[in-house]
Design a protein around this motif. Sequence first.
Motif, PDB file in Angstrom:
ATOM      1  N   UNK A  56       0.825  -1.215   0.000  1.00 52.58           N
ATOM      2  CA  UNK A  56       0.000   0.000   0.000  1.00 52.58           C
ATOM      3  C   UNK A  56       0.859   1.264   0.000  1.00 52.58           C
TER       4      UNK A  56
ATOM      5  N   UNK B 107       4.919   3.282  -9.007  1.00 53.36           N
ATOM      6  CA  UNK B 107       4.062   4.470  -9.065  1.00 53.36           C
ATOM      7  C   UNK B 107       2.677   4.106  -8.531  1.00 53.36           C
ATOM      8  N   UNK B 108       1.805   5.099  -8.317  1.00 52.13           N
ATOM      9  CA  UNK B 108       0.446   4.759  -7.857  1.00 52.13           C
ATOM     10  C   UNK B 108      -0.263   3.743  -8.752  1.00 52.13           C
ATOM     11  N   UNK B 109      -0.057   3.781 -10.067  1.00 57.67           N
ATOM     12  CA  UNK B 109      -0.767   2.807 -10.922  1.00 57.67           C
ATOM     13  C   UNK B 109      -0.308   1.380 -10.658  1.00 57.67           C
ATOM     14  N   UNK B 110       0.964   1.196 -10.316  1.00 58.23           N
ATOM     15  CA  UNK B 110       1.409  -0.159  -9.979  1.00 58.23           C
ATOM     16  C   UNK B 110       0.715  -0.627  -8.703  1.00 58.23           C
ATOM     17  N   UNK B 111       0.531   0.290  -7.767  1.00 59.53           N
ATOM     18  CA  UNK B 111      -0.152  -0.087  -6.522  1.00 59.53           C
ATOM     19  C   UNK B 111      -1.561  -0.580  -6.852  1.00 59.53           C
ATOM     20  N   UNK B 112      -2.216   0.100  -7.794  1.00 54.99           N
ATOM     21  CA  UNK B 112      -3.509  -0.385  -8.268  1.00 54.99           C
ATOM     22  C   UNK B 112      -3.422  -1.825  -8.760  1.00 54.99           C
ATOM     23  N   UNK B 113      -2.398  -2.103  -9.552  1.00 57.92           N
ATOM     24  CA  UNK B 113      -2.219  -3.455 -10.079  1.00 57.92           C
ATOM     25  C   UNK B 113      -1.987  -4.475  -8.975  1.00 57.92           C
ATOM     26  N   UNK B 114      -1.164  -4.119  -7.987  1.00 54.57           N
ATOM     27  CA  UNK B 114      -0.906  -5.032  -6.869  1.00 54.57           C
ATOM     28  C   UNK B 114      -2.218  -5.354  -6.145  1.00 54.57           C
ATOM     29  N   UNK B 115      -3.023  -4.325  -5.934  1.00 54.68           N
ATOM     30  CA  UNK B 115      -4.291  -4.527  -5.231  1.00 54.68           C
ATOM     31  C   UNK B 115      -5.184  -5.495  -6.011  1.00 54.68           C
TER      32      UNK B 115
END
Lengths: 421, 421
Positions: free
Chosen positions: A38, A168-176
């Motif tokens: 996160x 980046x924030x978009x990778x965090x989206x992908x991880x989620x």
Amino acid sequence: MNNLMPEFLKLVPPSEALALLMSSLPVREPVEETIDAFHSTGRVTAQEIRAPHALPTFSRSSVDGYAVRARDTFGVCESIPGFLTITGEVPMGAKPAFSIETGQAALIHTGGMLPQNADAVVMLEYTEQTRSKEISIMRGVAPGENIILLGEDVQEGQLVVPQGIQIRPVEIGGFMALGITELRVAILPRIGIISSGDEVIPPEQEPGPGQVRDVNSNALSALVTEAGGEPVLYGIIQDKLELMKDIAAKALSECQAVVITAGSSASARDMTAETIASLGVPGVLVHGVNIRPGKPTILAVCDGKAVIGLPGNPVSAMVVAGLFVVPVIRRLLGVRVERPRAACMGRLTVNVPSQAGREDWIPVKLIPSPDWSSTGEDWLAEPIFAKSNLIFSLSAADGLFCIPLDATGVDMGELVQVFLL
Amino acid sequence: MNNLMPEFLKLVPPSEALALLMSSLPVREPVEETIDAFHSTGRVTAQEIRAPHALPTFSRSSVDGYAVRARDTFGVCESIPGFLTITGEVPMGAKPAFSIETGQAALIHTGGMLPQNADAVVMLEYTEQTRSKEISIMRGVAPGENIILLGEDVQEGQLVVPQGIQIRPVEIGGFMALGITELRVAILPRIGIISSGDEVIPPEQEPGPGQVRDVNSNALSALVTEAGGEPVLYGIIQDKLELMKDIAAKALSECQAVVITAGSSASARDMTAETIASLGVPGVLVHGVNIRPGKPTILAVCDGKAVIGLPGNPVSAMVVAGLFVVPVIRRLLGVRVERPRAACMGRLTVNVPSQAGREDWIPVKLIPSPDWSSTGEDWLAEPIFAKSNLIFSLSAADGLFCIPLDATGVDMGELVQVFLL
């Protein structure tokens, strides 16, 4: 001529100097740690990340409409609509309890799970409810239409984020999306920072005559943090060789790289060079870079760690740190995939001369040009001409552009690439 | 046609939508706090900062050489050198105990304090020590030559950093030089984030059939942090209107702005719209923006605070958040001076069509072009065509470029400005 020390070994072009430094550093995997995904923005992946399962995990509708068997709609049009029996409504967040047989349709919402045997969705706009359990369809669909197929985003096992890339924030989206809540990342490399000079005092003190406050420790510290490192400050060392050597050796043992800013006097600069030369093998690789600002830069590798001697003048120190310290940090982070650097194209407002054989980095202010638009920004680049000792000349700038080694200047009106500070 | 809700009030162009939102927010000074200046990178100044004193605080030499009275060197050259008496050496970090009288010179190091009555420095290279207390000078200097004058960087009281600007490492350098160790900055605005949708589950859970993990809460949270805000997560709300209204009201009371991502179904989207409409006056300003991705965006001001309804689809949510949530955060931070946005120019590798009357934001991958150089980077921009629901299509991209409202596409080979993600 007397008193003139042989201060510079030989002026080396910046790209050559950087290549020499990098090739002299040992190839090591970065030290890793596990953190929660996160809060991983800005961190660098220490392992490649593969999808633990396909995404989406089921075939979903991408529109509001009716799930159908596509062949049941072939050939229909507004004048010859098709009629289908409504067999139910797909609940959100659950598997529909029914399947779609020939002649049947089910109401489905965006994101709803496609019922078994359905292979397309007709948008609500092209349907009309004709009886309580019947719709007419005014436009046919092909198999797969208005559907996101299971695994269409990623397949199980697919590489989704490579090793050695900044998150980046978009990778965090992908991880989620994949349920990845923990990550292996490179630890923040510890970068030791030493200031020197008999004239230099801590920023919180009032300078007496001839004294200047230490600008470099904290400005470099902020730069190191921004680049993904952890700064460790070793204070301001007076111009005493043994003291300087002791502190530098301590910093080298405690950190993964060391940066020393020299005092401004020739003897302080010499002392920095001598200190660095004493720290370990192979020692000083480059002493003097063909660059302005930043000529008196020292690049060294001592016992497998980078040691960089920066000019004491704060503008030079910041520019040179961007060119040599930041790449060292990224190397220690194990960065393998460099993201594009933040830059703007700007049209020069004046001619900027330069000396051939020297790389110049010129601070510029970016001013919206008359044909400015918010979607395709257009800038005028106004150079800030000031002695490179003046920190507020840099503070007034948005970025720097480079006049390459072999150029004798850049003409007014030319487009230059301005790297943001 | 049936079942078709009047979901959109009227599609509004994005720039118009943003202007309406901004002009509907009250003009308020941001809440301030005092922080230490050493760790202020990324924060926004809440006051203008003026120099408490001139900088440098004394006239200094910018070279190694001899401090002289310039007139004593007028007309000298290699064939007719001038001779001066050495009166001493300027110590580093202290005021010289002597002044320079006619016919005298003093050894001075870079950064040394100019002795009284000296008005220039002759570089060491153009001098030669001829006797124990005498030098010859082979090149004349003008008054002020090789000197940084008291106040040449900044004058006492001069504006050095304006109010409402984001602090970078170079500003920290400037603060240090002036002994500014504490700063008034805007507090991090609290941005409430609510996810909704019956199909949405927390990222740490295993999705059952029809369920998807909550991508938006954490991806938006990272984006809010990056933009300078403090995200406050309110979890995933089931599609129950009263519950949603309660949580949204709580978030609105505890935060300075609220972002709600709608569930993907039409009824969840309607519920988000109804919730936002109930939160306060004037309420919903825009419902539906002429943009792709991101059409089902809701912009509202409720009792003086921005409330933004984002599409549930994660790609749309991230793109729209960049266009509307980030400006709200910058407004709350009191940003008055926007720094240029990070962008790269890239040459499109294919034609990209677009619909006139709609603004399109296209994810692209930047690839070094064949005429790549490290100082003037040159990129090819390769569009990533994927359904906008696929989060990894965004993760594969370096940035986004915009096809404006009135364009019908951009041709292969055209230069586009790619805003980095």
